[in-house]
Design a protein around this motif. Structure first.
Motif, mmCIF file in Angstrom:
data_model
loop_
_atom_site.group_PDB
_atom_site.id
_atom_site.type_symbol
_atom_site.label_atom_id
_atom_site.label_comp_id
_atom_site.label_asym_id
_atom_site.label_seq_id
_atom_site.Cartn_x
_atom_site.Cartn_y
_atom_site.Cartn_z
ATOM 1 N N SER A 69 -28.244 49.423 -10.725
ATOM 2 C CA SER A 69 -28.791 50.368 -9.747
ATOM 3 C C SER A 69 -29.218 49.633 -8.474
ATOM 4 C CB SER A 69 -29.990 51.110 -10.331
ATOM 5 O OG SER A 69 -29.615 51.815 -11.490
ATOM 6 N N GLU A 70 -29.895 48.518 -8.662
ATOM 7 C CA GLU A 70 -30.350 47.760 -7.499
ATOM 8 C C GLU A 70 -29.169 47.195 -6.724
ATOM 9 O OE1 GLU A 70 -32.546 44.090 -8.175
ATOM 10 O OE2 GLU A 70 -34.051 44.762 -6.727
ATOM 11 N N GLN A 71 -28.205 46.672 -7.474
ATOM 12 C CA GLN A 71 -27.005 46.111 -6.841
ATOM 13 C C GLN A 71 -26.299 47.168 -5.985
ATOM 14 O OE1 GLN A 71 -26.015 42.886 -7.347
ATOM 15 N NE2 GLN A 71 -23.929 42.856 -6.523
ATOM 16 N N SER A 72 -26.256 48.404 -6.494
ATOM 17 C CA SER A 72 -25.541 49.453 -5.752
ATOM 18 C C SER A 72 -26.247 49.760 -4.425
ATOM 19 C CB SER A 72 -25.406 50.720 -6.605
ATOM 20 O OG SER A 72 -26.640 51.409 -6.673
ATOM 21 N N ILE A 73 -27.560 49.610 -4.398
ATOM 22 C CA ILE A 73 -28.270 49.821 -3.118
ATOM 23 C C ILE A 73 -27.888 48.702 -2.135
ATOM 24 C CG2 ILE A 73 -30.482 50.259 -1.989
ATOM 25 C CD1 ILE A 73 -31.701 50.810 -4.747
ATOM 26 N N PHE A 74 -27.861 47.472 -2.637
ATOM 27 C CA PHE A 74 -27.477 46.353 -1.763
ATOM 28 C C PHE A 74 -26.061 46.519 -1.239
ATOM 29 C CE2 PHE A 74 -30.881 43.752 -3.921
ATOM 30 C CZ PHE A 74 -31.653 43.612 -2.776
ATOM 31 N N GLU A 75 -25.170 47.023 -2.107
ATOM 32 C CA GLU A 75 -23.783 47.188 -1.666
ATOM 33 C C GLU A 75 -23.699 48.136 -0.481
ATOM 34 O OE1 GLU A 75 -21.854 47.994 -5.401
ATOM 35 O OE2 GLU A 75 -21.816 45.835 -5.856
ATOM 36 N N GLU A 76 -24.552 49.152 -0.481
ATOM 37 C CA GLU A 76 -24.518 50.121 0.622
ATOM 38 C C GLU A 76 -25.352 49.679 1.828
ATOM 39 O OE1 GLU A 76 -24.542 54.205 -0.176
ATOM 40 O OE2 GLU A 76 -22.681 53.678 -1.240
ATOM 41 N N ARG A 77 -26.421 48.928 1.585
ATOM 42 C CA ARG A 77 -27.450 48.773 2.624
ATOM 43 C C ARG A 77 -27.731 47.354 3.081
ATOM 44 N NH1 ARG A 77 -28.761 54.018 4.341
ATOM 45 N NH2 ARG A 77 -29.075 55.311 2.488
ATOM 46 N N ALA A 78 -26.975 46.390 2.581
ATOM 47 C CA ALA A 78 -27.329 44.992 2.887
ATOM 48 C C ALA A 78 -27.444 44.745 4.390
ATOM 49 C CB ALA A 78 -26.316 44.046 2.255
ATOM 50 N N ASP A 79 -26.507 45.290 5.162
ATOM 51 C CA ASP A 79 -26.548 45.046 6.609
ATOM 52 C C ASP A 79 -27.791 45.645 7.248
ATOM 53 O OD1 ASP A 79 -24.016 43.583 7.364
ATOM 54 O OD2 ASP A 79 -23.193 45.240 6.177
ATOM 55 N N THR A 80 -28.133 46.856 6.819
ATOM 56 C CA THR A 80 -29.343 47.502 7.337
ATOM 57 C C THR A 80 -30.580 46.698 6.958
ATOM 58 O OG1 THR A 80 -28.228 49.583 6.878
ATOM 59 C CG2 THR A 80 -30.568 49.699 7.428
ATOM 60 N N ILE A 81 -30.627 46.238 5.711
ATOM 61 C CA ILE A 81 -31.811 45.529 5.213
ATOM 62 C C ILE A 81 -32.059 44.251 6.012
ATOM 63 C CG2 ILE A 81 -32.740 44.233 3.243
ATOM 64 C CD1 ILE A 81 -31.335 46.404 1.438
ATOM 65 N N VAL A 82 -31.004 43.465 6.229
ATOM 66 C CA VAL A 82 -31.231 42.219 6.975
ATOM 67 C C VAL A 82 -31.353 42.489 8.479
ATOM 68 C CG1 VAL A 82 -30.056 40.802 5.251
ATOM 69 C CG2 VAL A 82 -28.787 41.597 7.268
ATOM 70 N N GLY A 83 -31.150 43.731 8.887
ATOM 71 C CA GLY A 83 -31.227 44.085 10.306
ATOM 72 C C GLY A 83 -32.640 44.349 10.799
ATOM 73 N N PHE A 84 -33.661 43.955 10.045
ATOM 74 C CA PHE A 84 -35.046 44.296 10.412
ATOM 75 C C PHE A 84 -35.544 43.530 11.628
ATOM 76 C CE2 PHE A 84 -35.493 40.580 7.789
ATOM 77 C CZ PHE A 84 -36.548 39.890 8.355
ATOM 78 N N ALA A 85 -34.863 42.436 11.972
ATOM 79 C CA ALA A 85 -35.350 41.610 13.081
ATOM 80 C C ALA A 85 -34.173 41.019 13.845
ATOM 81 C CB ALA A 85 -36.237 40.475 12.552
ATOM 82 N N LYS A 86 -34.479 40.487 15.038
ATOM 83 C CA LYS A 86 -33.447 39.772 15.801
ATOM 84 C C LYS A 86 -33.054 38.512 15.031
ATOM 85 C CE LYS A 86 -34.346 39.194 20.302
ATOM 86 N NZ LYS A 86 -35.639 39.730 20.767
ATOM 87 N N LYS A 87 -31.802 38.169 15.025
ATOM 88 C CA LYS A 87 -31.342 37.008 14.302
ATOM 89 C C LYS A 87 -31.713 35.724 15.056
ATOM 90 C CE LYS A 87 -30.166 39.537 11.196
ATOM 91 N NZ LYS A 87 -30.622 40.685 11.905
#
Ligand code: AVJ
Length: 333
Positions: A69-87
């Motif tokens: 279940s957790e993995q499936s969230i990462f598969e959909e949202r990883a880009d959004t999740i790491v997008g919280f700040a300027k790189k």
């Protein structure tokens, strides 16, 4: 005491050890937990090499939905999740295990920045190091600080960064902690966060017992072996004489307390001795040795924990069945 080694020629790997997870600690915990009644052994001692392997097997069981279940969230949202700040950002993970889910975040970050540092804290030292080496092989732009330590102790030695950090506490590892411990740990993380840092916590959600209980008592008996491994470990490391066949693994979901309660139940009257502790004790028929709790959370529980720790919920994501949640927190100002 912290020991540091920069292993081999690989400048990208740094290993830090906090000696608190060594044998004396297990011995002290077993003595404390088995001397009185009710008896218990803390669940963090499941994770020697054998236990860590068994846990990896658990994550692939059909009944154990949490990891998928957790993995499936990462598969959909990883880009959004790491997008919280300027790189660039960097990652810090508590209880990294095989780092399998984290790979999706590492890959997402490396799509947005040229290099990435990842600090991984885990109690199982050999496991941690082999995971780190595999990651370094797969991601040439990654550098890893592997910290062999318990969660609480690790916070003093986690490297500072001159970029925003994403702290990770995944897999509902938080669920092994009592609520007051969980809140203290989150507060401790918060105290080391800068205003632009974020904390992502994976939490298993409240749901029907008919889904939860099989996840902690699978048909193949892998979870039972995982549970009993803590007794086997006492036999190996402390000269105990536990007869593993005289115990049955029990996992029950308490609706009232919103948690799975795991115990090993003595199947007969028996005496056990632990030679290296000079400890002898008696178990009666049906007597439990409590080994683990696994808390399941409602949204109010999440909010309460956050408030108590000085954190604000910034974002949240769920799998399609709403069984598991990823919660992104920012520090209160
Ligand atoms: C690794 C703590 C998240 O509580 O679900 C799995 C451990 N125990 N099966 C959990 C566990 C029994 C697991 N965590």
């Amino acid at each position: 005491m912290v020991r540091t080694s920069e292993l081999g020629k690989d400048k990208r790997l740094k290993v830090l050890r906090l000696d608190s997870n060594q044998a004396p600690d297990f011995a002290a915990a077993v003595r404390a937990g088995l001397s009185g009644t009710p008896k218990s052994i803390p669940s963090r001692f499941f994770y020697d090499d054998i236990g860590s392997d068994l846990f990896e097997q658990i994550t692939e069981l059909p009944e154990y939905y949490l990891t998928r279940s957790e993995q499936s969230i990462f598969e959909e949202r990883a880009d959004t999740i790491v997008g919280f700040a300027k790189k660039p950002i960097s990652l810090v993970e508590f209880g990294s295990g095989s780092s399998k889910k984290t790979r999706l975040l590492i890959e997402a970050a490396l799509r947005q920045q040229a290099a990435l540092s990842y600090a991984a804290v885990d109690i199982s030292e050999d496991y941690l190091e082999s995971t780190a080496r595999r990651l370094l092989k797969d991601y040439p732009a990654l550098s890893v600080t592997a910290i062999a330590s318990e969660y609480f102790d690790s916070l003093d030695i986690i490297p500072q960064a001159n970029c925003p950090r994403l702290f990770l506490f995944l897999g509902s590892n938080i669920g092994n902690l009592e609520d007051d411990e969980a809140q203290r740990f989150l507060a401790r993380i918060k105290s080391s966060m800068a205003s632009e840092d974020r904390l992502l916590v994976g939490m298993d959600l409240e749901k029907d017992a008919s889904i939860i209980e099989p996840a902690y008592d699978d048909l193949e008996g892998i979870t039972a072996r995982f549970d009993k491994n803590v007794l086997a470990r006492a036999n190996r490391e402390l000269g105990a004489n536990f007869d593993l066949d005289s115990f049955v693994h029990r996992a029950r979901y308490s609706q009232v307390r919103s948690r799975v309660e795991v115990a090993l139940i003595s199947q007969r009257e028996q005496d056990v001795s632990i030679s290296e502790l000079d400890l002898d004790f008696h178990l009666s028929l049906g007597e439990p040795i409590h080994t683990e709790i696994s808390r399941k959370y409602g949204l109010e529980d999440v909010q309460r924990l956050a408030r108590g720790a000085g954190l604000t919920l910034a974002d949240r994501w769920f799998d399609s069945q709403n069984w598991f949640g990823l919660f992104m927190f920012k520090p209160d100002l």
